[in-house]
Design a protein around this motif. Structure first.
Motif: not given
Length: 472
Positions: A105-112, A124-127, A131-134
């Motif tokens: 899965a791609a990274g999350d720059q906003e979280l970093l 907590l996000r949904r791909d 459609g998975r919850y991660l």
């Protein structure tokens, strides 16, 4: 809408709403607890992985400065290490450059951007594709000369799937409970409203003229009290209707009796007057006819006077003043004495002293009528007694004779207007059946009542309680 349906729907709405809200809150609480637990696990795993990664870098002397040279060796070490081989994580440089990754899965720059070298975080996000919850966690990896950033991902889709399953099961259970409860509540409501339906049927019968109709009183609750009150009301209505019917019957009987009493003397008067008008009669017959006309006219006069007295008593109030009852009884005896002697009767008056608040004229009429009735009922040689005794603020009169007596079945009727036990004898003596009705009215006007005791062939005793004296 029927009351039973209203009760059922109201109770069902409350039940469904309460159960729905309660179940929703319970499922939500369970879901939130499970999700918080998974987030905690994800963050702990990220922390353990970050610490272990730092230890590996420290053991191999990896720094930001030699990171490029040591990258291949580090990747090989991580790939061969069983601990890291089964983990999904990504390590990035501060400028966003990728150092190592096993994530698909791609990274999350906003979280970093939201963390620094001293803190970690998660989202907590949904791909969008799967459609998975991660649970996406990120934290700093400290090197001797700088900081790298590690990201981990934990799949928590099973928790959301469980929640949906719980919601579906909850919906089916709610529908089942609503159906069963609705049927049970309707049956209970029908049973509960049975007294109301009984009350309604009784009310319908009452409006249709069945005044004997009563509602079934079941229990001592509010509906039972309402049914009892309805029955009391129906009883009062029935009593009033019966009294109105009796009053109407008495009025009809009164009118019929009055017409009949008028018809007899009028027939005689008209007949004898026509005889005097149309024939030339001898002096003796003419005198006899005139005497008949005179006597029947006097009879009509007495009838009208008695009727007028009865009407006046029934629609007036007593002219209250202190009355010496002993003196009144003695005066009534003196007035009645000539008629008693003429019939061959002995009259005794024994009256005690007593003062009664009343109308002297009406009380005189009362005593005179009772003595006159005793005279008419007695045979020559009989004895009539008038007694008077004081009783507190009231006075008790007692008139006894040794006459014909009155049959027991007639005693309840003798105070009705125009009622005569022996009609032929009463008419022969000039009576019209109004005397005792007048006495009853006078007694009622003085808060009193008449009581009769009689035996056929032995005589009659009339007791009059005046001024509210209790009947002995």
């Amino acid at each position: 809408m029927k009351f039973a349906w209203k009760v059922t729907l109201a109770a069902l709405c409350i039940l469904v709403l309460s159960m729905g809200v309660g179940s929703y809150l319970l499922i939500s609480l369970s879901f939130r607890t499970a999700l918080d637990r998974e987030v905690g696990v994800a963050r702990e795993e990220m922390q353990m992985l970050r610490i272990t990664y730092e230890a590996v870098c420290s053991a191999r002397g990896v720094t930001l400065e030699n990171l490029g040279d040591a990258a291949q060796s580090l990747q090989r070490t991580l790939g061969e290490d069983p601990y890291f081989a089964d983990r999904q994580f990504r390590v990035s440089a501060q400028d966003g450059g990728l150092v190592y990754s096993t994530l698909d899965a791609a990274g999350d720059q906003e979280l970093l951007d939201s963390i620094d070298s001293q803190s970690s975080g998660y989202i907590l996000r949904r791909d969008g594709q799967s459609g998975r919850y991660l649970v996406h966690c990120a934290g700093p990896v400290s090197l001797p000369d700088g900081v790298l950033y590690m990201e981990t991902i934990r799949d928590v889709s099973s928790i959301f799937s469980d929640r949906e399953i719980h919601y579906q099961v909850y919906r089916w259970i709610l529908l089942l409970v609503a159906g069963v409860s609705g049927a049970g509540l309707y049956a209970f409501s029908c049973w509960l409203t049975t007294p109301i339906r009984s009350l309604n049927r009784a009310a319908v019968r009452l409006t249709q003229g069945d005044y004997t109709s009563r509602a079934r009183v079941a229990g001592e609750d509010e509906i039972g009290e309402l049914s009892a009150s309805f029955n009391a009301m129906a009883g009062a209505i029935e009593k009033n209707i019966q009294e109105l019917e009796d009053a109407a019957r008495r009025q009809e009987d009164f009118t019929a009796s009055f017409v009949h009493e008028l018809k007899t003397p009028l027939t005689s008067i008209i007949g004898y007057a026509d005889m005097l008008r149309s024939r030339d009669l001898p002096e003796e017959k003419r005198f006899k006819a005139a005497s008949y006309i005179f006597s029947e006219g006097k009879r009509l006069e007495n009838l009208s006077l008695s009727l007028m007295s009865l009407l006046v008593v029934g629609h007036s109030e007593a002219d209250v003043r202190p009355v010496n009852m002993r003196r009144l009884c003695e005066e009534a005896g003196r007035i009645s004495q000539p008629a008693m002697r003429k019939r061959g009767l002995f009259l005794s008056v024994r009256a005690e002293d007593g003062v009664l608040q009343g109308d002297p004229a009406l009380l005189q009429t009362l005593v005179q009528n009772l003595l006159d009735n005793a005279r008419k009922a007695s045979q020559p040689g009989g004895h009539v007694v008038l007694e008077g005794t004081g009783a507190g603020t009231g006075y008790r009169l007692r008139v006894a004779d040794q006459g014909r007596g009155i049959p027991a079945e007639e005693l309840g009727k003798i105070t009705e207007a125009f009622y005569m036990v022996d009609k032929s004898r009463s008419r022969a003596e000039g009576g019209a059946g109004l005397g005792l009705a007048l006495c009853q009215g006078i007694a009622s006007l003085h808060r009193g009542a008449l009581r009769f005791e009689s035996r056929v062939g032995e005589g009659t005793v009339v007791t009059v309680e005046l001024g509210g004296v209790e009947v002995a």
